[in-house]
Motif scaffolding. Structure first.
Motif, mmCIF file in Angstrom:
data_model
loop_
_atom_site.group_PDB
_atom_site.id
_atom_site.type_symbol
_atom_site.label_atom_id
_atom_site.label_comp_id
_atom_site.label_asym_id
_atom_site.label_seq_id
_atom_site.Cartn_x
_atom_site.Cartn_y
_atom_site.Cartn_z
ATOM 1 N N LEU A 196 -6.258 -4.806 6.396
ATOM 2 C CA LEU A 196 -6.296 -6.253 6.875
ATOM 3 C C LEU A 196 -4.969 -7.091 6.567
ATOM 4 N N HIS A 197 -4.501 -7.804 7.104
ATOM 5 C CA HIS A 197 -3.279 -8.701 6.781
ATOM 6 C C HIS A 197 -3.880 -10.037 7.030
ATOM 7 N N VAL A 198 -3.765 -10.775 5.665
ATOM 8 C CA VAL A 198 -4.230 -12.097 5.564
ATOM 9 C C VAL A 198 -3.358 -13.093 5.332
ATOM 10 N N GLU A 199 -3.033 -14.291 5.899
ATOM 11 C CA GLU A 199 -2.309 -15.306 5.658
ATOM 12 C C GLU A 199 -3.008 -16.590 5.224
ATOM 13 N N LEU A 200 -2.623 -17.234 4.177
ATOM 14 C CA LEU A 200 -3.160 -18.382 3.573
ATOM 15 C C LEU A 200 -2.272 -19.565 3.313
ATOM 16 N N ALA A 201 -2.967 -20.600 3.722
ATOM 17 C CA ALA A 201 -2.344 -21.914 3.583
ATOM 18 C C ALA A 201 -2.501 -22.340 2.125
ATOM 19 N N PRO A 202 -1.517 -23.378 1.662
ATOM 20 C CA PRO A 202 -1.507 -23.754 0.141
ATOM 21 C C PRO A 202 -3.079 -24.037 -0.194
ATOM 22 N N ASP A 203 -3.877 -24.750 0.607
ATOM 23 C CA ASP A 203 -5.008 -25.081 0.149
ATOM 24 C C ASP A 203 -5.930 -24.206 -0.177
ATOM 25 N N ALA A 204 -5.903 -22.744 0.537
ATOM 26 C CA ALA A 204 -6.646 -21.586 0.303
ATOM 27 C C ALA A 204 -6.064 -20.529 -0.682
ATOM 28 N N LEU B 137 -14.876 -8.645 -0.642
ATOM 29 C CA LEU B 137 -14.369 -7.763 0.402
ATOM 30 C C LEU B 137 -13.791 -6.349 -0.522
ATOM 31 N N LEU B 138 -13.218 -6.610 -1.450
ATOM 32 C CA LEU B 138 -12.654 -5.497 -2.139
ATOM 33 C C LEU B 138 -13.716 -4.651 -2.775
ATOM 34 N N ARG B 139 -14.702 -5.339 -3.397
ATOM 35 C CA ARG B 139 -15.734 -4.670 -3.908
ATOM 36 C C ARG B 139 -16.690 -3.865 -2.940
ATOM 37 N N ASN B 140 -16.904 -4.461 -1.861
ATOM 38 C CA ASN B 140 -17.449 -3.679 -0.734
ATOM 39 C C ASN B 140 -16.706 -2.360 -0.448
ATOM 40 N N LEU C 96 -5.220 -4.305 1.770
ATOM 41 C CA LEU C 96 -5.393 -5.703 1.976
ATOM 42 C C LEU C 96 -3.704 -6.088 1.712
ATOM 43 N N GLN C 97 -3.322 -6.903 2.602
ATOM 44 C CA GLN C 97 -2.038 -7.406 2.222
ATOM 45 C C GLN C 97 -2.132 -9.048 2.313
ATOM 46 N N LEU C 98 -1.716 -9.669 1.394
ATOM 47 C CA LEU C 98 -1.864 -11.046 1.268
ATOM 48 C C LEU C 98 -0.351 -11.760 1.480
ATOM 49 N N HIS C 99 -0.255 -12.973 2.145
ATOM 50 C CA HIS C 99 0.687 -13.750 2.202
ATOM 51 C C HIS C 99 0.506 -15.052 2.404
ATOM 52 N N GLY C 100 1.519 -16.051 2.206
ATOM 53 C CA GLY C 100 1.287 -17.270 2.118
ATOM 54 C C GLY C 100 2.071 -18.215 3.056
ATOM 55 N N MET D 176 0.814 -1.217 -0.100
ATOM 56 C CA MET D 176 0.098 0.017 -0.023
ATOM 57 C C MET D 176 0.983 1.346 -0.128
ATOM 58 N N SER D 177 0.619 2.158 -0.900
ATOM 59 C CA SER D 177 1.653 3.273 -1.045
ATOM 60 C C SER D 177 1.106 4.305 0.043
ATOM 61 N N ALA D 178 2.206 5.080 0.198
ATOM 62 C CA ALA D 178 2.106 5.985 1.337
ATOM 63 C C ALA D 178 1.181 7.103 0.798
ATOM 64 N N ARG D 179 0.808 7.342 -0.397
ATOM 65 C CA ARG D 179 -0.256 8.306 -0.924
ATOM 66 C C ARG D 179 -1.553 7.805 -0.630
ATOM 67 N N LEU D 180 -1.649 6.636 -0.954
ATOM 68 C CA LEU D 180 -3.060 5.982 -0.639
ATOM 69 C C LEU D 180 -3.481 5.873 0.973
ATOM 70 N N ARG D 181 -2.358 5.483 1.692
ATOM 71 C CA ARG D 181 -2.555 5.444 3.195
ATOM 72 C C ARG D 181 -2.876 7.005 3.474
ATOM 73 N N MET D 182 -2.519 7.904 3.033
ATOM 74 C CA MET D 182 -2.604 9.344 3.517
ATOM 75 C C MET D 182 -4.030 9.558 3.283
ATOM 76 N N ARG D 183 -4.709 9.024 2.091
ATOM 77 C CA ARG D 183 -5.727 9.559 1.769
ATOM 78 C C ARG D 183 -6.962 8.656 2.368
ATOM 79 N N GLY D 184 -6.386 7.819 3.177
ATOM 80 C CA GLY D 184 -7.430 6.762 3.951
ATOM 81 C C GLY D 184 -7.837 5.523 3.012
ATOM 82 N N VAL D 185 -7.377 5.381 2.112
ATOM 83 C CA VAL D 185 -7.822 4.016 1.426
ATOM 84 C C VAL D 185 -7.518 2.909 1.906
#
Length: 117
Positions: free
Chosen positions: A85-93, A110-113, A13-17, A1-10
């Motif tokens: 949101l910070h989301v960690e996902l297992a291989p099956d997910a 989530l992103l559409r909402n 979502l950060q995904l990890h595995g 997420m860029s600093a510019r977007l955070r400053m605007r309150g956007v």
């Protein structure tokens, strides 16, 4: 997420595995990152993933592995009161796992909402 977007309150979502492990009995770990608090988006995502049959660790109510409490982007979002949101996902997910379609649908919703808020 860029600093510019955070400053605007956007919101971000950060995904990890993560790999399979006996110490991780979950398919997903959902958290607010460094905020260690809940939001309706976090609760909604966790509820949706569980309804789809995934085992979810909720970082705001349990000690979860990989909940992102030292995440730099999460700390920046918290300082600016931006959703994160910070989301960690297992291989099956993720990838071609059996739960990947449900996970992709839940994250897409989530992103559409967020885009209509």
């Amino acid at each position: 997420m860029s600093a510019r977007l955070r400053m605007r309150g956007v919101p971000g979502l950060q995904l990890h595995g993560f790999g399979e492990s006996d110490g991780r009995p979950y398919e997903a770990v959902v958290s607010g990152g460094s905020a260690q608090s809940t939001s309706r988006e976090a609760t909604g995502l966790a509820d949706r993933l569980e309804a789809d049959g995934l085992r979810v660790c909720r970082g705001w109510s349990a000690r979860c592995p990989l909940e992102g409490t030292t995440n730099v982007q999460g700390m920046s979002a918290e300082r600016r009161h931006a959703g994160f949101l910070h989301v960690e996902l297992a291989p099956d997910a993720r990838d071609d796992g059996p739960d990947s379609d449900e996970t992709a649908d839940a994250l897409g919703d989530l992103l559409r909402n967020w885009s209509t808020d």
